[in-house]
Design a protein around this motif. Structure first.
Motif, PDB file in Angstrom:
ATOM      1  N   ASN A 195       0.814  -1.211   0.000  1.00  0.00           N
ATOM      2  CA  ASN A 195       0.000   0.000   0.000  1.00  0.00           C
ATOM      3  C   ASN A 195       0.850   1.265   0.000  1.00  0.00           C
ATOM      4  OD1 ASN A 195      -2.373  -1.436   0.019  1.00  0.00           O
ATOM      5  ND2 ASN A 195      -2.515  -1.499   2.246  1.00  0.00           N
ATOM      6  N   THR A 196       2.146   1.125   0.218  1.00  0.00           N
ATOM      7  CA  THR A 196       3.048   2.274   0.223  1.00  0.00           C
ATOM      8  C   THR A 196       3.895   2.236  -1.043  1.00  0.00           C
ATOM      9  OG1 THR A 196       3.140   2.242   2.653  1.00  0.00           O
ATOM     10  CG2 THR A 196       4.857   3.477   1.509  1.00  0.00           C
ATOM     11  N   LYS A 197       3.743   3.242  -1.898  1.00  0.00           N
ATOM     12  CA  LYS A 197       4.431   3.261  -3.187  1.00  0.00           C
ATOM     13  C   LYS A 197       5.304   4.503  -3.319  1.00  0.00           C
ATOM     14  CE  LYS A 197       0.685   0.727  -5.482  1.00  0.00           C
ATOM     15  NZ  LYS A 197      -0.340   0.751  -6.550  1.00  0.00           N
ATOM     16  N   GLY A 198       6.453   4.318  -3.965  1.00  0.00           N
ATOM     17  CA  GLY A 198       7.377   5.421  -4.186  1.00  0.00           C
ATOM     18  C   GLY A 198       7.063   6.141  -5.484  1.00  0.00           C
ATOM     19  N   LEU A 199       7.015   7.454  -5.424  1.00  0.00           N
ATOM     20  CA  LEU A 199       6.661   8.276  -6.582  1.00  0.00           C
ATOM     21  C   LEU A 199       7.686   9.383  -6.773  1.00  0.00           C
ATOM     22  CD1 LEU A 199       4.387   9.268  -8.693  1.00  0.00           C
ATOM     23  CD2 LEU A 199       3.741  10.844  -6.864  1.00  0.00           C
ATOM     24  N   TYR A 200       8.119   9.582  -8.018  1.00  0.00           N
ATOM     25  CA  TYR A 200       8.884  10.779  -8.368  1.00  0.00           C
ATOM     26  C   TYR A 200       7.884  11.822  -8.863  1.00  0.00           C
ATOM     27  CZ  TYR A 200      13.575   8.824  -7.904  1.00  0.00           C
ATOM     28  OH  TYR A 200      14.753   8.300  -7.408  1.00  0.00           O
ATOM     29  N   SER A 201       7.725  12.892  -8.098  1.00  0.00           N
ATOM     30  CA  SER A 201       6.762  13.934  -8.421  1.00  0.00           C
ATOM     31  C   SER A 201       7.441  15.047  -9.219  1.00  0.00           C
ATOM     32  CB  SER A 201       6.167  14.499  -7.125  1.00  0.00           C
ATOM     33  OG  SER A 201       5.184  15.466  -7.389  1.00  0.00           O
ATOM     34  N   PRO A 202       6.794  15.573 -10.271  1.00  0.00           N
ATOM     35  CA  PRO A 202       7.437  16.559 -11.140  1.00  0.00           C
ATOM     36  C   PRO A 202       7.312  17.991 -10.620  1.00  0.00           C
ATOM     37  CG  PRO A 202       5.291  16.009 -12.026  1.00  0.00           C
ATOM     38  CD  PRO A 202       5.460  15.175 -10.780  1.00  0.00           C
ATOM     39  N   TYR A 203       8.370  18.742 -10.768  1.00  0.00           N
ATOM     40  CA  TYR A 203       8.389  20.167 -10.419  1.00  0.00           C
ATOM     41  C   TYR A 203       9.141  20.924 -11.504  1.00  0.00           C
ATOM     42  CZ  TYR A 203       6.615  19.397  -5.672  1.00  0.00           C
ATOM     43  OH  TYR A 203       5.828  19.084  -4.599  1.00  0.00           O
ATOM     44  N   TRP A 204       8.826  22.218 -11.606  1.00  0.00           N
ATOM     45  CA  TRP A 204       9.627  23.134 -12.416  1.00  0.00           C
ATOM     46  C   TRP A 204      10.514  23.939 -11.478  1.00  0.00           C
ATOM     47  CZ3 TRP A 204       8.985  21.745 -17.224  1.00  0.00           C
ATOM     48  CH2 TRP A 204       7.736  21.427 -17.737  1.00  0.00           C
ATOM     49  N   THR A 205      11.731  24.230 -11.898  1.00  0.00           N
ATOM     50  CA  THR A 205      12.547  25.217 -11.189  1.00  0.00           C
ATOM     51  C   THR A 205      12.945  26.292 -12.188  1.00  0.00           C
ATOM     52  OG1 THR A 205      14.720  24.216 -11.583  1.00  0.00           O
ATOM     53  CG2 THR A 205      13.488  23.454  -9.654  1.00  0.00           C
ATOM     54  N   PHE A 206      12.941  27.539 -11.732  1.00  0.00           N
ATOM     55  CA  PHE A 206      13.246  28.665 -12.603  1.00  0.00           C
ATOM     56  C   PHE A 206      14.391  29.491 -12.005  1.00  0.00           C
ATOM     57  CE2 PHE A 206       8.860  27.517 -13.353  1.00  0.00           C
ATOM     58  CZ  PHE A 206       8.738  27.581 -14.732  1.00  0.00           C
ATOM     59  N   ASP A 207      15.302  29.904 -12.862  1.00  0.00           N
ATOM     60  CA  ASP A 207      16.393  30.801 -12.491  1.00  0.00           C
ATOM     61  C   ASP A 207      16.256  32.087 -13.296  1.00  0.00           C
ATOM     62  OD1 ASP A 207      17.296  28.699 -10.998  1.00  0.00           O
ATOM     63  OD2 ASP A 207      18.982  28.202 -12.303  1.00  0.00           O
ATOM     64  N   ALA A 208      16.688  33.210 -12.726  1.00  0.00           N
ATOM     65  CA  ALA A 208      16.626  34.476 -13.458  1.00  0.00           C
ATOM     66  C   ALA A 208      17.462  35.528 -12.749  1.00  0.00           C
ATOM     67  CB  ALA A 208      15.182  34.961 -13.579  1.00  0.00           C
ATOM     68  N   GLN A 209      17.905  36.504 -13.518  1.00  0.00           N
ATOM     69  CA  GLN A 209      18.478  37.719 -12.960  1.00  0.00           C
ATOM     70  C   GLN A 209      17.333  38.704 -12.758  1.00  0.00           C
ATOM     71  OE1 GLN A 209      21.453  38.496 -11.895  1.00  0.00           O
ATOM     72  NE2 GLN A 209      22.629  36.735 -12.614  1.00  0.00           N
ATOM     73  N   LEU A 210      17.209  39.204 -11.530  1.00  0.00           N
ATOM     74  CA  LEU A 210      16.108  40.101 -11.194  1.00  0.00           C
ATOM     75  C   LEU A 210      16.629  41.528 -11.038  1.00  0.00           C
ATOM     76  CD1 LEU A 210      13.315  39.413  -8.573  1.00  0.00           C
ATOM     77  CD2 LEU A 210      14.486  41.619  -8.605  1.00  0.00           C
ATOM     78  N   TYR A 211      15.956  42.457 -11.697  1.00  0.00           N
ATOM     79  CA  TYR A 211      16.235  43.888 -11.551  1.00  0.00           C
ATOM     80  C   TYR A 211      14.919  44.582 -11.237  1.00  0.00           C
ATOM     81  CZ  TYR A 211      20.397  42.518 -14.204  1.00  0.00           C
ATOM     82  OH  TYR A 211      21.531  41.887 -14.632  1.00  0.00           O
ATOM     83  N   ALA A 212      14.948  45.567 -10.332  1.00  0.00           N
ATOM     84  CA  ALA A 212      13.715  46.270  -9.990  1.00  0.00           C
ATOM     85  C   ALA A 212      14.018  47.654  -9.437  1.00  0.00           C
ATOM     86  CB  ALA A 212      12.904  45.471  -8.978  1.00  0.00           C
ATOM     87  N   ASN A 213      13.148  48.607  -9.760  1.00  0.00           N
ATOM     88  CA  ASN A 213      13.143  49.934  -9.154  1.00  0.00           C
ATOM     89  C   ASN A 213      11.919  50.026  -8.256  1.00  0.00           C
ATOM     90  OD1 ASN A 213      15.434  50.806 -10.676  1.00  0.00           O
ATOM     91  ND2 ASN A 213      14.078  51.154 -12.435  1.00  0.00           N
ATOM     92  N   TYR A 214      12.074  50.604  -7.082  1.00  0.00           N
ATOM     93  CA  TYR A 214      10.958  50.672  -6.145  1.00  0.00           C
ATOM     94  C   TYR A 214      10.781  52.090  -5.612  1.00  0.00           C
ATOM     95  CZ  TYR A 214      14.484  50.748  -2.437  1.00  0.00           C
ATOM     96  OH  TYR A 214      15.542  51.097  -1.639  1.00  0.00           O
ATOM     97  N   VAL A 215       9.561  52.369  -5.169  1.00  0.00           N
ATOM     98  CA  VAL A 215       9.217  53.619  -4.482  1.00  0.00           C
ATOM     99  C   VAL A 215       8.408  53.242  -3.256  1.00  0.00           C
ATOM    100  CG1 VAL A 215       7.974  55.809  -4.594  1.00  0.00           C
ATOM    101  CG2 VAL A 215       9.177  54.964  -6.625  1.00  0.00           C
TER     102      VAL A 215
ATOM    103  N   ASP B 208      17.483  31.912  -7.664  1.00  0.00           N
ATOM    104  CA  ASP B 208      17.940  30.562  -7.977  1.00  0.00           C
ATOM    105  C   ASP B 208      16.899  29.525  -7.568  1.00  0.00           C
ATOM    106  OD1 ASP B 208      19.671  28.525  -8.782  1.00  0.00           O
ATOM    107  OD2 ASP B 208      20.576  28.356  -6.799  1.00  0.00           O
ATOM    108  N   ASP B 209      16.579  28.630  -8.496  1.00  0.00           N
ATOM    109  CA  ASP B 209      15.745  27.459  -8.221  1.00  0.00           C
ATOM    110  C   ASP B 209      14.429  27.788  -7.533  1.00  0.00           C
ATOM    111  OD1 ASP B 209      17.302  25.583  -9.479  1.00  0.00           O
ATOM    112  OD2 ASP B 209      18.378  24.965  -7.672  1.00  0.00           O
ATOM    113  N   THR B 210      13.648  28.677  -8.146  1.00  0.00           N
ATOM    114  CA  THR B 210      12.274  28.877  -7.678  1.00  0.00           C
ATOM    115  C   THR B 210      11.489  27.598  -7.978  1.00  0.00           C
ATOM    116  OG1 THR B 210      12.365  31.255  -8.111  1.00  0.00           O
ATOM    117  CG2 THR B 210      10.189  30.268  -7.918  1.00  0.00           C
ATOM    118  N   LEU B 211      10.972  26.965  -6.926  1.00  0.00           N
ATOM    119  CA  LEU B 211      10.351  25.639  -7.057  1.00  0.00           C
ATOM    120  C   LEU B 211       8.848  25.781  -7.249  1.00  0.00           C
ATOM    121  CD1 LEU B 211      11.046  22.582  -6.899  1.00  0.00           C
ATOM    122  CD2 LEU B 211      10.419  22.694  -4.469  1.00  0.00           C
ATOM    123  N   ILE B 212       8.352  25.213  -8.354  1.00  0.00           N
ATOM    124  CA  ILE B 212       6.929  25.288  -8.678  1.00  0.00           C
ATOM    125  C   ILE B 212       6.404  23.884  -8.952  1.00  0.00           C
ATOM    126  CG2 ILE B 212       5.205  26.222 -10.253  1.00  0.00           C
ATOM    127  CD1 ILE B 212       6.585  28.368  -8.595  1.00  0.00           C
TER     128      ILE B 212
END
Length: 368
Positions: A153-173, A218-222
């Motif tokens: 009744n106990t089964k092993g599963l590889y579950s899928p995820y996306w990971t995203f990398d990016a350079q982030l730039y932002a101006n704030y007020v 780095d590696d935003t997990l979705i």
């Protein structure tokens, strides 16, 4: 390129001694034969992770350069897409335990995983964790305790995820808030008399703030799959991604592999929302002070890449009085979480016992 992809994702490995299927041994870098005991080292991948350029795939131009067809069965009950290997004689959905019909299997394209987090605990260990948890449950139905005795009744599963990398730039007020304290009089009653005393109240001094922030996300997990039920709890869905290894299908041997059902485009939208939250945190840290207000952030992401990765979890599905319950064990850390049913009759009999004990106590008290 296509031939290399097919070779890389070939799932079945045969024992050179007896011809049986070789299975990945959790916690090692080996394939092992459960019949004759022969083991084979999984060769290390020196090329590292394969980060794929995001915009190319979002435009569908690069999809076929790193994709391959895999045989998938879709559960008609919960919608999970899963590859079931030959050694699973009983074909049931790992999430809801509904029967899967092998004749319904279809070949589907998927973006090849760029990395995998191998199982670190085996099925027996995961099942012992589940059993220990069940034994500690008060008022659990006897059927649940009986079900926990069967390791199938106990089964092993590889579950899928996306990971995203990016350079982030932002101006704030925004605004920077610094706390200060003032003395404020107040009245109170002491021994029937009204007296005036002083107390400290916190105030905030606000000053304008603006600036620019930048950094590598780095590696935003979705999560890359969704079911109508059987969602992996947050408590379990925490993995040490520093232990990821370059994808090799050998690590999948002996386990169910789930295909992503959330498209890359939708996963990227979720990653952008997470990037906005990261930009907000960075801006507040840059502003400083005791508290902050953010009026606007103009964010830009560049050099965006992604990986399709597979993460390990054990799942136990159980049905009680028409309702399904899932129990999850993290395949890396062993952390467990899940829903549990209650036995009405056990609780009812316990309440009757308490009432009987109280009645006896009252009876002897009155006799005395």
């Amino acid at each position: 390129m296509q031939e290399a992809a097919e070779k890389k994702s070939e799932l079945k490995k045969s024992c050179i001694n007896c011809g049986a299927e070789m299975l990945y041994a959790p916690g090692t870098t080996e394939l092992q034969c459960e019949y004759c005991g022969y083991s084979q080292q999984i060769p290390p991948n020196e090329s590292g992770f394969q980060e794929l350029e995001l915009n190319t795939y979002l435009d569908s131009l690069g999809h076929h350069s790193h994709s391959q067809a895999i045989l998938m069965l879709q559960c008609k009950n919960c919608g999970a897409n899963q590859h079931i290997e030959e050694h699973y004689k009983s074909l049931h959905c790992v999430y809801c335990n509904s029967p899967l019909i092998i004749e319904d299997a279809q070949k589907e394209e998927w973006i090849l995983p760029g990395a995998v987090l191998p199982f670190q605990i085996d099925q027996k260990s995961a099942h012992r964790i589940f059993q220990k948890w069940v034994k500690g449950l008060w008022w659990a139905p006897n059927k649940l305790k009986k079900a926990s005795l069967d390791p199938q009744n106990t089964k092993g599963l590889y579950s899928p995820y996306w990971t995203f990398d990016a350079q982030l730039y932002a101006n704030y007020v925004g605004q920077r808030g610094d706390y200060y304290y003032v003395s404020v009089p107040y009245t109170t009653t002491v021994n029937g008399k009204t007296v005036t005393r002083m107390r400290q109240e916190r105030r905030t001094r606000w000053t304008p703030a603006s600036g620019s922030i930048s950094g590598f996300v780095d590696d935003t997990l979705i999560k890359a799959s969704t079911q109508r039920s059987g969602v992996i709890p947050r408590k379990v869905a925490r993995w040490d991604l520093s232990k990821l290894v370059p994808f090799d299908s050998s690590y999948l041997s002996g386990f169910v592999t789930e295909k992503y059902t959330i498209p890359l485009k939708d996963g990227h939208l979720d990653a952008e929302k997470e990037a906005e939250r990261i930009a907000d945190r960075w801006a507040r840290r840059d502003i400083g002070g005791d508290t902050q207000r953010i009026h606007s952030i103009d964010m830009r992401l560049t050099e965006q890449t992604f990986k399709h990765i597979l993460l390990p979890v054990y799942i136990s599905a159980y049905r009680y009085k028409g309702k399904r319950y899932n129990f999850f064990v993290n395949g890396q850390s062993g952390v467990l979480s899940g829903q549990r049913p209650y036995s009405f009759w056990k609780i009812f009999l316990f309440v009757l016992m308490i009432i009987a004990i109280l009645s006896v106590i009252v009876f002897f008290t009155n006799q005395g």
